[in-house]
Design an enzyme around this catalytic site. Structure first.
Site, mmCIF file in Angstrom:
data_model
loop_
_atom_site.group_PDB
_atom_site.id
_atom_site.type_symbol
_atom_site.label_atom_id
_atom_site.label_comp_id
_atom_site.label_asym_id
_atom_site.label_seq_id
_atom_site.Cartn_x
_atom_site.Cartn_y
_atom_site.Cartn_z
ATOM 1 N N ASP A 189 0.834 -1.265 0.034
ATOM 2 C CA ASP A 189 0.272 0.124 0.006
ATOM 3 C C ASP A 189 0.865 1.178 0.094
ATOM 4 O O ASP A 189 2.056 1.324 0.097
ATOM 5 C CB ASP A 189 -1.028 -0.184 1.121
ATOM 6 C CG ASP A 189 -2.443 0.670 0.829
ATOM 7 O OD1 ASP A 189 -2.374 1.842 0.276
ATOM 8 O OD2 ASP A 189 -3.225 -0.175 0.995
ATOM 9 N N HIS A 266 -2.612 3.130 -4.375
ATOM 10 C CA HIS A 266 -2.157 2.709 -3.225
ATOM 11 C C HIS A 266 -0.805 2.047 -3.565
ATOM 12 O O HIS A 266 -0.420 1.195 -3.115
ATOM 13 C CB HIS A 266 -2.984 1.563 -2.690
ATOM 14 C CG HIS A 266 -4.496 2.084 -2.087
ATOM 15 N ND1 HIS A 266 -4.389 2.775 -0.930
ATOM 16 C CD2 HIS A 266 -5.485 2.088 -2.385
ATOM 17 C CE1 HIS A 266 -5.747 3.202 -0.654
ATOM 18 N NE2 HIS A 266 -6.325 2.619 -1.889
ATOM 19 N N GLU A 330 -9.833 3.055 -4.958
ATOM 20 C CA GLU A 330 -9.424 4.270 -4.693
ATOM 21 C C GLU A 330 -8.369 4.712 -5.226
ATOM 22 O O GLU A 330 -7.399 4.933 -4.909
ATOM 23 C CB GLU A 330 -8.983 4.150 -3.052
ATOM 24 C CG GLU A 330 -10.406 3.839 -2.260
ATOM 25 C CD GLU A 330 -10.246 3.775 -0.753
ATOM 26 O OE1 GLU A 330 -10.870 4.041 -0.073
ATOM 27 O OE2 GLU A 330 -8.864 3.307 -0.412
HETATM 28 C C1 ACM Z 1 -11.184 -0.666 0.471
HETATM 29 O O1 ACM Z 1 -11.726 -0.672 1.616
HETATM 30 N N1 ACM Z 1 -10.577 0.573 -0.145
HETATM 31 C C2 ACM Z 1 -11.216 -1.767 -0.601
#
Ligand code: ACM
Ligand code: ZN
Length: 532
Positions: A189, A266, A330
């Site tokens: 991440d 990420h 995201e």
């Molecule tokens: C997530 O909770 N961003 C998959």
């Protein structure tokens, strides 16, 4: 942090309440059928008794070792029908995980439709007698169970905070106690890269190091430069050798690992060592704050696909499971809008908008991974620019994404925040819990989950493979805190995965929970003592 630790200590302090339950086989997850013999006869397991298994099958030998360990017995020679416990593979069922247990004057026979079914039968017997393992009186009975879903998952974020291999194994033990069969391992991440890639050594050496972390609660601060940080680096990565060890450990317990390399968002940790992967060229630093970063992988740079192929190729070398998680959540497209390379790529491919650029990367990875016999799975944002041909979907922003995917005949794991996000608070009183990300997910709400949306046809409903709980660790620093967030909510998730809707009953579940909690205490698992 000090306050958090005190609260945890109070909530977790084991109390020595003795539950004098008779063995009634009413464990979690509840077997489908429990028929106790009316004769009143029973058998007592005692030290010196043995467990036998069919010869020539190493998994069944391992199952016999588990049975001996869990039930306080000794492993016998194979094929000894005189053993107190016999393991067998002769159960007929469509589900490989189905099991039955017969207790009669001939002893105990645990049958499975496959080796995993035998394992679940052993776990059911173990949980039945855990209270009084030395003097458990087992009434003659026929007990059987078949899970509702083939995918029963639990996730752990080891990127935001690093958890050692020893704890990951304990986590797997906890999952296996609850009949969970998939471990979704979030390995990378913005805040840390934890997967050793031999061809790209800087990832493990440098991208795994977060020099500092913002203190307290925040999500995507507007002024990170003027915030307060700790001075404790968060570091750690898993070598491929360690990961293979965990793969084998999980496999013995019939858990397949679904590894996740989250992209194209990420990815700041990776971009901090390879800044050419970003649209602006950086520089980037391993993120010390939480939230969603605007900087993502450049979709127009061929080096990005080269990087991803190197990473996923090594990921496949380590993790043999069919599903490879490509993330996809995201990932803002703001940088792509002004990046010459990204815009040129869109033009070349005739793409209408930037969401299709993400689909382009996903399709490339799908093709690459399918040559290795793998299938991609991604968060539900992967639907936005068009799903690639065989992609599976993890529906987290509610049920809609999963529903859309199932209607398109793509396989789905339901993991909506409202029922499945175990990083959310589990009690209404926030002062009674350590600092968390927010939200409110009590035990009852986990239990109430129905993974198959009502308006799917029977054919579409077949694409709902199962369910999963997710444990993100921005605010979870210690193994004790992980366990506290996981238990007993995992028990509720276990019944969502195993029981048919008509067999679920929250009041009865609560009545069965103390026996499992006693098991938690015996095994030294931390758990939330109160629930709502
Ligand atoms: C997530 O909770 N961003 C998959
Ligand atoms: Zn770009």
């Amino acid at each position: 942090m000090k306050k958090n630790k005190q609260i945890l200590a109070v909530l977790m302090s084991a109390f020595s309440m003795s539950v004098a339950a008779e063995v009634n086989y009413q464990v979690i997850p509840l077997p489908q059928q429990i028929s106790i013999d009316k004769s009143g006869q029973y058998m007592t397991l005692a030290k010196g008794m043995t467990v036998s298994y069919p010869s020539g099958n190493p998994q069944m030998k391992r199952n016999a070792e588990f049975a001996a360990e869990y039930l306080g017995l000794t492993v016998d020679a194979p094929n000894n029908k005189k053993a107190a416990v016999n393991l067998s593979l002769d159960l007929k069922s469509d589900s490989p995980d189905a099991y039955s247990i017969s207790v009669s004057k001939k002893g105990i026979t645990i049958r499975g439709a496959s080796e995993s079914g035998v394992y679940y039968g052993i776990q059911t017997l173990r949980k039945s007698i855990m209270n009084e393992p030395d003097e458990a009186r087992l009434p003659f009975a026929e007990v059987s169970g078949t899970p509702r879903f083939s995918y029963r998952g639990a996730h752990l974020d080891c990127a935001r905070h690093f958890f050692p291999i020893s704890f990951v194994k304990k986590y797997i033990d906890i999952l296996s106690l609850h009949g969970i069969n998939r471990f979704h391992w979030h390995l990378t991440d913005d805040q840390g890269w934890r997967f050793e890639v031999k061809a790209l050594p800087e990832l493990a050496e440098k991208a795994s190091v977060r020099p500092r972390t913002i203190i307290g609660k925040n999500i995507g601060l507007s002024d990170p430069d003027n915030s307060i940080y700790d001075d404790t680096p968060e570091t750690g990565y898993y070598t491929q050798e360690e990961l293979r060890e965990v793969v084998a450990y999980a496999a013995e317990r019939y858990i397949t690992i679904v590894p996740e390399i989250d992209m194209p968002g990420h990815m700041i940790a990776a971009m901090s060592v390879y800044p050419y992967l970003g649209c602006t060229g950086g520089p980037y630093n391993v993120w010390g704050i939480w939230g969603i970063a605007d900087d993502v992988l450049c979709a127009g740079n061929p080096k990005t696909l080269e990087f991803l192929k190197t990473v996923y190729s090594e990921l496949c070398d380590v993790f043999p499971g069919k599903l490879i998680h490509i993330g996809g959540d995201e990932s803002p497209r703001i940088r792509w809008k002004t990046c010459q390379k990204c815009q040129a790529k869109m033009k070349e491919l005739g793409l209408k908008d930037e969401s299709q650029l993400q689909s382009f990367i996903n399709k490339e990875m799908e093709n690459f991974l399918s040559l290795r016999g793998r299938q991609i799975i991604g968060w539900d944002e992967t639907l936005e620019g068009g799903l690639s041909e065989n992609a599976a979907v993890m529906s987290w922003r509610g049920y809609e994404g999963g529903k859309t995917a199932a209607k398109l005949h793509h396989y789905v794991v339901m993991t909506p925040t409202g029922n499945c996000y175990f990083d959310y608070y589990q009690l209404r009183n926030r002062d009674a819990q350590p600092l968390g990300i927010g939200g409110y997910l009590p035990l009852s709400k986990v239990y109430s989950m129905e993974p198959v949306p009502e308006d799917l046809t029977e054919d579409e409903a077949r694409y709902i493979m199962g369910v999963q709980c997710n444990l993100w660790t921005e605010y979870i620093l210690s193994p004790d805190h992980v366990e506290f967030m996981l238990l007993p909510r995992l028990a509720a998730m276990s019944e969502v995965g195993w029981l048919q809707p008509e067999a679920k009953n929250y009041e009865q579940f609560l009545a069965r929970l103390p026996l499992l909690e006693q098991t938690y205490r015996r095994l030294g698992y931390k758990y939330c003592l109160t629930f709502e």
